[in-house]
Design a protein around this motif. Structure first.
Motif, PDB file in Angstrom:
ATOM      1  N   LYS A 152       0.895  -1.175   0.119  1.00 57.58           N
ATOM      2  CA  LYS A 152       0.067  -0.130   0.207  1.00 57.58           C
ATOM      3  C   LYS A 152       0.972   1.223  -0.155  1.00 57.58           C
ATOM      4  O   LYS A 152       0.517   2.304  -0.542  1.00 57.58           O
ATOM      5  N   VAL A 153       1.900   1.226   0.629  1.00 58.73           N
ATOM      6  CA  VAL A 153       2.739   2.297   0.783  1.00 58.73           C
ATOM      7  C   VAL A 153       3.419   2.725  -0.520  1.00 58.73           C
ATOM      8  O   VAL A 153       3.658   3.664  -0.966  1.00 58.73           O
ATOM      9  N   PHE A 154       3.859   1.417  -1.208  1.00 57.92           N
ATOM     10  CA  PHE A 154       4.466   1.594  -2.639  1.00 57.92           C
ATOM     11  C   PHE A 154       3.478   2.191  -3.565  1.00 57.92           C
ATOM     12  O   PHE A 154       3.798   3.037  -4.554  1.00 57.92           O
ATOM     13  N   SER A 155       2.405   1.772  -3.516  1.00 59.33           N
ATOM     14  CA  SER A 155       1.312   2.110  -4.376  1.00 59.33           C
ATOM     15  C   SER A 155       0.814   3.781  -4.193  1.00 59.33           C
ATOM     16  O   SER A 155       0.261   4.157  -5.096  1.00 59.33           O
ATOM     17  N   SER A 156       1.160   4.256  -3.251  1.00 56.04           N
ATOM     18  CA  SER A 156       0.983   5.559  -2.878  1.00 56.04           C
ATOM     19  C   SER A 156       1.634   6.572  -3.743  1.00 56.04           C
ATOM     20  O   SER A 156       1.520   7.764  -3.764  1.00 56.04           O
ATOM     21  N   LEU A 157       2.937   6.065  -4.136  1.00 52.60           N
ATOM     22  CA  LEU A 157       3.777   6.879  -4.842  1.00 52.60           C
ATOM     23  C   LEU A 157       3.426   6.666  -6.161  1.00 52.60           C
ATOM     24  O   LEU A 157       3.136   5.560  -6.773  1.00 52.60           O
ATOM     25  N   PRO A 158       3.933   7.706  -7.150  1.00 52.67           N
ATOM     26  CA  PRO A 158       3.607   7.624  -8.705  1.00 52.67           C
ATOM     27  C   PRO A 158       4.489   6.550  -9.076  1.00 52.67           C
ATOM     28  O   PRO A 158       5.650   6.441  -8.842  1.00 52.67           O
ATOM     29  N   GLU A 159       4.052   5.936 -10.090  1.00 49.14           N
ATOM     30  CA  GLU A 159       4.865   4.745 -10.640  1.00 49.14           C
ATOM     31  C   GLU A 159       5.746   5.474 -11.835  1.00 49.14           C
ATOM     32  O   GLU A 159       7.009   4.548 -11.726  1.00 49.14           O
ATOM     33  N   VAL A 191      13.015   3.874   0.141  1.00 47.56           N
ATOM     34  CA  VAL A 191      13.817   5.246   0.397  1.00 47.56           C
ATOM     35  C   VAL A 191      13.960   5.703  -0.800  1.00 47.56           C
ATOM     36  O   VAL A 191      13.956   7.017  -1.236  1.00 47.56           O
ATOM     37  N   LEU A 192      14.414   4.837  -1.769  1.00 46.93           N
ATOM     38  CA  LEU A 192      15.037   5.359  -3.313  1.00 46.93           C
ATOM     39  C   LEU A 192      13.811   5.816  -3.784  1.00 46.93           C
ATOM     40  O   LEU A 192      13.905   7.035  -4.683  1.00 46.93           O
ATOM     41  N   VAL A 193      12.719   5.127  -3.921  1.00 39.45           N
ATOM     42  CA  VAL A 193      11.465   5.631  -4.636  1.00 39.45           C
ATOM     43  C   VAL A 193      11.227   6.979  -4.010  1.00 39.45           C
ATOM     44  O   VAL A 193      10.699   8.000  -4.663  1.00 39.45           O
ATOM     45  N   TYR A 194      11.105   7.091  -2.549  1.00 34.96           N
ATOM     46  CA  TYR A 194      10.522   8.253  -2.008  1.00 34.96           C
ATOM     47  C   TYR A 194      11.502   9.369  -2.241  1.00 34.96           C
ATOM     48  O   TYR A 194      10.969  10.465  -2.249  1.00 34.96           O
ATOM     49  N   ARG A 195      12.484   9.147  -1.907  1.00 35.87           N
ATOM     50  CA  ARG A 195      13.665  10.310  -2.126  1.00 35.87           C
ATOM     51  C   ARG A 195      13.502  10.905  -3.525  1.00 35.87           C
ATOM     52  O   ARG A 195      13.320  12.051  -3.633  1.00 35.87           O
ATOM     53  N   GLU A 196      13.346  10.247  -4.468  1.00 37.75           N
ATOM     54  CA  GLU A 196      13.300  10.766  -5.851  1.00 37.75           C
ATOM     55  C   GLU A 196      11.814  11.648  -5.828  1.00 37.75           C
ATOM     56  O   GLU A 196      12.107  12.788  -6.374  1.00 37.75           O
ATOM     57  N   PHE A 197      10.957  10.992  -5.371  1.00 36.18           N
ATOM     58  CA  PHE A 197       9.685  11.928  -5.520  1.00 36.18           C
ATOM     59  C   PHE A 197       9.550  13.079  -4.566  1.00 36.18           C
ATOM     60  O   PHE A 197       9.243  14.172  -4.703  1.00 36.18           O
ATOM     61  N   HIS A 198      10.256  12.943  -3.250  1.00 34.61           N
ATOM     62  CA  HIS A 198      10.291  14.069  -1.998  1.00 34.61           C
ATOM     63  C   HIS A 198      11.348  15.092  -2.739  1.00 34.61           C
ATOM     64  O   HIS A 198      10.785  16.134  -2.615  1.00 34.61           O
ATOM     65  N   ASP A 199      12.492  14.746  -3.222  1.00 32.77           N
ATOM     66  CA  ASP A 199      13.453  15.800  -3.806  1.00 32.77           C
ATOM     67  C   ASP A 199      12.781  16.681  -4.835  1.00 32.77           C
ATOM     68  O   ASP A 199      13.048  17.846  -5.021  1.00 32.77           O
ATOM     69  N   LYS A 200      11.710  15.820  -5.636  1.00 35.34           N
ATOM     70  CA  LYS A 200      11.255  16.803  -6.905  1.00 35.34           C
ATOM     71  C   LYS A 200       9.853  17.892  -6.709  1.00 35.34           C
ATOM     72  O   LYS A 200       9.887  18.629  -7.003  1.00 35.34           O
TER      73      LYS A 200
END
Length: 628
Positions: free
Chosen positions: A498-505, A557-566
């Protein structure tokens, strides 16, 4: 001799006047020599005759006080015996023969007393431990004859001979010399009777001090296990000493003292040791007949191992026909103990299969059944060699074939090793199948996978750190380590989906500020929910715990960091609220590091500092604990 007497002996007229009449014995030169031997023996024998001499002879010891005279005493008996044989052949009606017989009886009575005194006074030097220390089975008859004992012991045996050994060897030689003399003179029965009485009392007393008790099956059966276990421990401490020292030393002593007669030494050794040995080796059989429970397995194996290890000595020491009952009793105990072990193994497997507890382990930790079974099997593996003997002719019966993928190691070349290896592999498989059923009791599928990962990791660790590793093999460990990883990956996928699916693919496609803000909100909610759910879950194994955390952190963290930084700055600037961007990428790593200690940190509230502090203060003991 008066002249008249000479004439009577040599010139009896009736001798020549009637050749058909019985001829009186003529006193010959040989008669004179024989008579002198009788006279010489008479002097020495009466000197040491306590019935007709002074009190000195009653308390003194011929063999202790005057060894040279003792040697002469034995020689005089040999000469007396020769004289008796001479007169039996030449003149059986001679009064000299009667005189010689009387002297022989007096001499044998003295030797009986000397034999008894040597046995009693040298008891400490003739104890089986002393005898077995300086003697060996290969040289049972190597103790010097009495005639050589007058020589200096140190020169013959070297500087290594202690005073105790010197006295012991001398006493054994004295006993042998007396025994040879009495047996050769036809008085072996009297000698043997004394020997049996004295030595049997010593053996029986030694067994008593070793803690060997005469207990029948009824008495043993009624004992509480705690009491019986103490009896078994006492027996285990006693049996090695009894065989290697007590019975071995007694056999050496018997063989030396009665080396002149195989029949006599066999009779002596059998009558002295048979009763005590049957009592000793009968105890394990009685234990094996008692009620079988898993807790008795290891003591039963200890008993089996003790007898099996000592069997070569038992077979060698008790190799007479008259001691075959002792060998038979030891074998019977081995058979009964082996049967008891097989019964307990069967019961153990059945108990695993029938365990039907529905109680869930909090946090998906290691189940008590897993700990109990693997501890039990790991301890059993320490008896691998003994168990190989026990199960060698005992085929494994199972409802379905053992999966080839389960036991992947090449079969050992030794067939018996293979039998016990498969037996252990099967017991572990029975456990793992049971754990699969218990995993289904968890309503949360992700927790059920964590439960399986934790329990299989515990099983693998036990195999790696015990003798099971050598019995089951490295291939088995490799395959099941891979299964642990697969369970962990399944857990990770289920709990963080669910956490992974909350981030954009696909971040490259771009999104509006409001879409990004909603994405942050969904992520915050999903992460908090997942964290709260896992805050009470546990991963006891430090290595597995780190692997699960590192794997999750790398992906999340890898996926979230990219989204977070952008989108972080844009959302904060345009939306004007920091609640949308609640976590930094580093925060996620901190939160993940706080998981799997089962500390319920903050009841699901996200606070890295407080959670970490809570873990540091409360989980040190749980991580430092160690269970076997």
């Amino acid at each position: 001799m008066p002249r008249k007497g000479m004439r009577t002996v040599f010139f009896n007229p009736s001798t020549s006047s009637s050749p058909m009449r019985s001829q009186p014995h003529r006193h010959t030169f040989s008669d004179t020599l024989v008579d002198e031997n009788i006279d010489n023996a008479n002097i020495l024998i009466y000197k040491w005759d306590s019935d007709s001499n002074t009190n000195y002879c009653s308390i003194a010891s011929l063999f202790t006080d005057n060894r040279q005279e003792a040697k002469q005493y034995l020689n005089s008996i040999k000469q007396l015996q020769s004289a008796m044989q001479y007169y039996v052949t030449e003149n059986s009606a001679s009064e000299k023969l009667v005189r010689a017989q009387n002297l022989m009886q007096i001499a044998m009575k003295r030797l009986e007393k000397e034999f008894y005194q040597i046995l009693k006074s040298n008891r400490d030097y003739l104890d089986p431990e002393s005898v077995s220390t300086h003697s060996s089975r290969a040289s049972r008859s190597s103790v010097s004859d009495f005639e050589d004992e007058s020589e200096d012991e140190s020169s013959r045996h070297g500087d290594s001979v202690s005073e105790v050994e010197r006295i012991s060897l001398a006493a054994m030689a004295d006993l042998k010399a007396i025994a040879d003399c009495m047996i050769g003179s036809g008085y072996g029965k009297e000698c043997v009777k004394i020997y049996k009485i004295v030595r049997k009392s010593i053996v029986d007393e030694a067994l008593y001090h070793l803690g060997v008790e005469r207990l029948n099956f009824s008495q043993i059966q009624k004992m509480d296990w705690e009491v019986l276990e103490l009896k078994i421990k006492s027996w285990l401490n006693a049996v090695k000493v009894a065989v290697k020292t007590l019975f071995n030393g007694e056999r050496i002593l018997c063989d030396n003292v009665f080396s002149a007669s195989v029949a006599i030494k066999e009779s002596c050794f059998a009558d002295i040791t048979r009763e005590g040995a049957l009592t000793l080796f009968g105890f394990p059989e009685s234990v094996a007949k008692c009620k079988k429970t898993p807790e008795k397995m290891f003591r039963t194996l200890d008993l089996y191992e003790a007898i099996a290890d000592l069997w070569p000595e038992i077979e060698s020491i008790f190799n007479f026909d008259s001691t075959s009952t002792v060998r038979s009793q030891a074998v019977s105990s081995l058979i009964r103990l082996g049967e008891a072990v097989r019964t307990m193994l069967t019961d153990f497997e059945s108990a695993i299969s029938k365990e039907n507890s529905k109680k869930l382990v909090p946090g998906g930790g290691v189940h008590p059944l897993t700990r109990y079974v693997m501890n039990y099997i790991a301890f059993l593996a320490d008896y691998g060699g003994i168990l190989s003997d026990i199960v060698a002719d005992w085929p494994l019966t199972m409802s379905s074939p053992l999966p080839e993928s389960y036991f992947g190691s090449p079969e050992p070349e030794d067939g018996t090793s293979s039998a016990i290896s498969v037996r252990f592999a099967w017991l572990i498989l029975v456990l793992l199948c049971k754990l699969d059923g218990k995993a289904e009791l968890y309503k949360d599928v992700s927790l059920s996978y964590l439960f399986l990962a934790n329990n299989l990791q515990y099983v693998v660790n036990k195999v790696q750190k015990s003798s099971l590793k050598f019995l089951i093999g490295d291939d088995w460990i490799t395959k099941h380590e891979a299964k642990v990883k697969q369970y962990a990956l399944n857990y990770e996928r289920m709990v963080w989906s669910k956490v992974f699916s909350s981030l954009p693919e696909n971040l490259a496609s771009g999104m509006t500020i409001h879409e990004a803000a909603e994405c942050f909100k969904r992520f915050n909610s999903a992460f908090e929910e997942a964290y709260k759910k896992q805050s009470s879950w546990v991963v006891p194994d430090a290595k597995l715990r780190d692997e699960i955390k590192v794997s999750a952190a790398k992906k999340l963290v890898l996926v979230y960091r990219e989204f977070h930084d952008k989108y972080r700055e844009v959302v904060r600037r345009e939306i004007g609220s920091i609640s949308h961007v609640k976590f930094t990428p580093d925060d996620l790593g901190n939160y993940l590091s706080d998981l799997f200690f089962g500390n319920n940190g903050g009841s699901g509230s996200i606070s890295s500092a407080s959670s970490t502090s809570s873990f540091s203060s409360s989980s040190g003991q749980s991580r430092g604990g160690k269970s076997r």
